[in-house]
Design a protein around this motif. Sequence first.
Motif, PDB file in Angstrom:
ATOM      1  N   TYR A 271      -4.986  -1.759 -10.417  1.00 31.21           N
ATOM      2  CA  TYR A 271      -3.531  -1.746 -10.140  1.00 31.21           C
ATOM      3  C   TYR A 271      -2.977  -2.900 -10.539  1.00 31.21           C
ATOM      4  O   TYR A 271      -1.717  -3.071 -10.558  1.00 31.21           O
TER       5      TYR A 271
ATOM      6  N   MET B  66       0.983  -1.102   0.089  1.00 32.49           N
ATOM      7  CA  MET B  66       0.061  -0.085  -0.133  1.00 32.49           C
ATOM      8  C   MET B  66       0.756   1.276  -0.062  1.00 32.49           C
ATOM      9  O   MET B  66       0.517   2.254  -0.817  1.00 32.49           O
ATOM     10  N   ASN B  67       1.984   1.157   0.811  1.00 35.78           N
ATOM     11  CA  ASN B  67       2.827   2.386   0.747  1.00 35.78           C
ATOM     12  C   ASN B  67       3.717   2.444  -0.635  1.00 35.78           C
ATOM     13  O   ASN B  67       3.654   3.804  -1.128  1.00 35.78           O
TER      14      ASN B  67
ATOM     15  N   LEU C 151       2.151   1.778  -3.242  1.00 35.74           N
ATOM     16  CA  LEU C 151       1.259   2.231  -4.253  1.00 35.74           C
ATOM     17  C   LEU C 151       0.959   3.621  -4.025  1.00 35.74           C
ATOM     18  O   LEU C 151       0.990   4.377  -5.111  1.00 35.74           O
ATOM     19  N   ARG C 152       1.105   4.259  -2.830  1.00 35.99           N
ATOM     20  CA  ARG C 152       0.963   5.634  -2.558  1.00 35.99           C
ATOM     21  C   ARG C 152       2.342   6.328  -3.016  1.00 35.99           C
ATOM     22  O   ARG C 152       1.976   7.620  -3.222  1.00 35.99           O
TER      23      ARG C 152
END
Lengths: 464, 295
Positions: free
Chosen positions: A109, A82-83, A85-86
Amino acid sequence: MKNSFLKKLTAAVLAACSIFAVSACGGGTGTRGNKVKLEFVHYWPEHATLLKEICREYSAENPDVTITPTNVPYSNIESQLMNMLRSGGLPDVFCYWSNACYNLAKDGYLANIDEFAEQEKANYVNDAFSLEDGKINGHYYAAPFRASGYVIVYNKKMFQDYNWKVPETLEELETLCYDVIEDSAGELTPLAVYGTSSGTMMQIKSTFDAYVNILSGLVKDPAYYCNRQDASKESGLQQLYADSLVKFKKWYDAGFFTLDPQTRDNAQKEFTNGKTPMILFNNNNLDVLQATIGEDFRIGAISFPAPEIVAELNLNTFTNGTFDSIFIAKSSRHYDVALDFMKYLMSDEVQQKWAQRTRSVSLKKNVVYDNDEQRNMATLLSQLGAYPQKADFTMSTDASSGNYTLVNNYLTNASNYTALEVVQKGFENTVKSVTDKILNPGNLQMIEITTTLDYSENRYTWLK
Amino acid sequence: MFSTKQMRRKANLWGWIFATPTVIGICAFTFYPIIYSLILSFTNYRSLPTDPMDFIGFKNYEWIFTESAFFKGLALSLEFTLITTVIQTVLGFFMAYMLYRMIPAMQGVYRVILYLPNILPAAVVSVMWTFIYEPNYGLLDTLLGLFNIDAPNWLGDPAWKMPSIIIVNTWKHVGLTMIIYFVAMNAIDKQIIESAQIDGASSWGILFRIILPVTWYTTRINVLLSMIGGLKSFDLFYLLFKDDPAMRVVGLYIFNTAYGSYVYCRASAMALLLAAIISVLSLFANKLLSKGEQV
C-alpha cells in the motif's frame, strides 16, 4: 388528479434521492482541468493552521497543485487510515509512524521512496537512524518528519531547593528516587507516569528490557529485527527479563511511581502542582506543558538514563519512541506530485519553520534551534531508532492486553505468578499470536536466536 | 372505466413505489450487513482488500469457545447488566411515582431535568464524569474532602471501577425508565386511585397494590430495554476505561477484535453469537416477567 401527480413526483424524488445518497459516497483526489488535487492527512490538529500555511505556500509555488490537508486525532489515525484503505485507498500523502508501517509496506500500500532516501541520507542526523527505521525488505517507505520520544522532564526549582543532582545514569536515578521520598517524608512521588495498563509506566519496564537486549547482544541477532526471536531455549534471557520485572516491581513497591493518575492531564497536574518532581513525557507535548506553567516554573529534561555499564562498554543508549514520518500511498494517481510535496515538507526551509513554530526536534542536520531547550532535546533524542525493530506479525489484542494484565497483576500482587512465570506466559502469548493462521496467514514461526548471548554477571548488576 | 382489480393493482403499484426508498434503505443498511456478517463469520477475512477471504467453516466459532476472552467479557457484561437493570428499574419506578404525585407545573420542570442526561451524548457524559471522578481535583473528591473522607480512585481502583460506571450509566439512563413508567402511571384510570383512597388505602398501599401491578407490563418493557442496553453496552466503557483489560465488556472485546486486531471474521462471529445470546436472554426474561403479570 393533482394529488396523484404530486404522489408520483414525491415517489420519483425519494427514489432518486436514495440512489444519489448512495452514489454520493466516494470522491477524493483527482485532476480538475489541469489542476492536481492532493489529499494530505496528518495527526497534528494542534498544528493544523501551520500545516495549512505550509500547504498554501507550496500551492503558491506550484499553482497547478492544490493540497487539501485533513487532520485526524492522533489516537484515531490508524483506524482512519484503515477505513480509507477499505473505502477506496489511502490519501496521497499522509503522516504515520515509521515503526508501525511494516504491514502497509508489506501488503503493497506504500510507494517506495528509495531515490529520495539515497539522495537525502547524508542530510539526516545520527547516521540516518530515522531513515533506516522506515526501511522494509530493502526499500525505504518513510520520510522522517520529526522525532517523537519519551524523556524525563524535571522541576528545576525543586531540584535546586532540595539540592538534588540531575541523574546521569540509571543507578543515579534510582538513588535520586529514594532521596525524593526520604527528603519529602513520603509526601512526593518521584516520577509521574500516566495511562492505564499500557501507559507510560510500562515504558520503565520496556527500557529495562531494552538494556537487557542491548547488553546481552540480542539486538544484533537477525531475529530481533522482526521481533520474532524465540527465547524458549534461552533460559538465561528469560531470567534476565524476570529480573527486569522484579526491579520494576521494586520501583513500584518503593513508591517511585504510582498507578493513580489515569490521564496525561492528571499526571501533568501532579507535576505542575509540585506533587512530583519528575514526569515521563513525550517531547512533542512539552509546549502544552510549558503553556500550563508559570514563568517562575522552570523545567529541564533528561533522557531515561542508561545503566553505567552501557557507557563503560561504549554502547548506544536507548530512547523509547519513534519518528513521525511522511508516507506516499502507492495508489496515488499523482506519485510525482506527491513526492515533490513530500520533498518540500522535508526541505530545510520547511523543517526550520516547523521546528521554530512547534518546538519539535527535526531530524535534518541543517536545522538550527534558537533556544537551549530544543538543542538539549535534540541531543537527548539522538539515540532514537538506534535499535530498530519491525514486528512483521500482528499481535492479537488478547495477547497484548493479556501481557499487560500479567505485568499489572504481578505489580499489584493480584496474581500468584512468579516473575519468571509472568515472562514465560507473556512469551507463550506472543507465540500464540505469531502462529495464529488468521492473524498471521504467512505461516510465520518464531525464529531461533543464533547469536551467542552474553550473560556475564557484571553486565547486569544494575538489575539487582 | 377501471375495474376494481385494475384499480387495486394500480394502488399496489403506487404503494410499492412509495415504499421503494424505505425497502432499499432497509435492505442496504439492515439485511445486507447482517447477511454479510454471517458470511464473514465463516471465512478467514481480516480487513484489508488484499486479505484472503476463504471459507473456513466453523473455525471462528471454535476459536470463540476455546481461545478467546469472549466469555470473560460476557460475564462482565452480565454482571453490569444485572446490577444496572435492577437499580435502573427500581429507581425509575420510584422517580416516576414522585413525578406522578407532583403538581402539574412541577412535573413539567422535573420531567425535563430528570430526562436531560438521557439525551446527552455518551462522549459528553464521560467527559463530565471524568471531571467529577478525577482523583485529587474532582468534584466528588472535593465534596468528600469537606467531610474529611478520602475519596477512592473511582476509575482507577479495581474495586471501584464497576460501581463507578454503574453510577454513570444509571444517571444517564434512569430518565428514560422514569418517563416510560410515568406515561404508564398517567394511563391508570384516576377513579381507581380515588376509590382506593376513599376505601382508606395508604399511599404505599396504592403504590404496591394498584400502581405496580397495573404497570407491570411497563416493567417488562423497562427490564427488557435495560437488559438489552446493558448487554450491548460499549460506549461508556470505551470512553471511561479505554483499553483497560479489567473493564473489557463483551461489546468492547468485539470492537477491539474488529478495530484493534482488525480481524473482522472473528468479530462478526462474536457479534452474531452475542445477538443470539441477547435474544435468548430477552425471551427468557420476557417469559419470566409475563408470568408475574398473569399472577
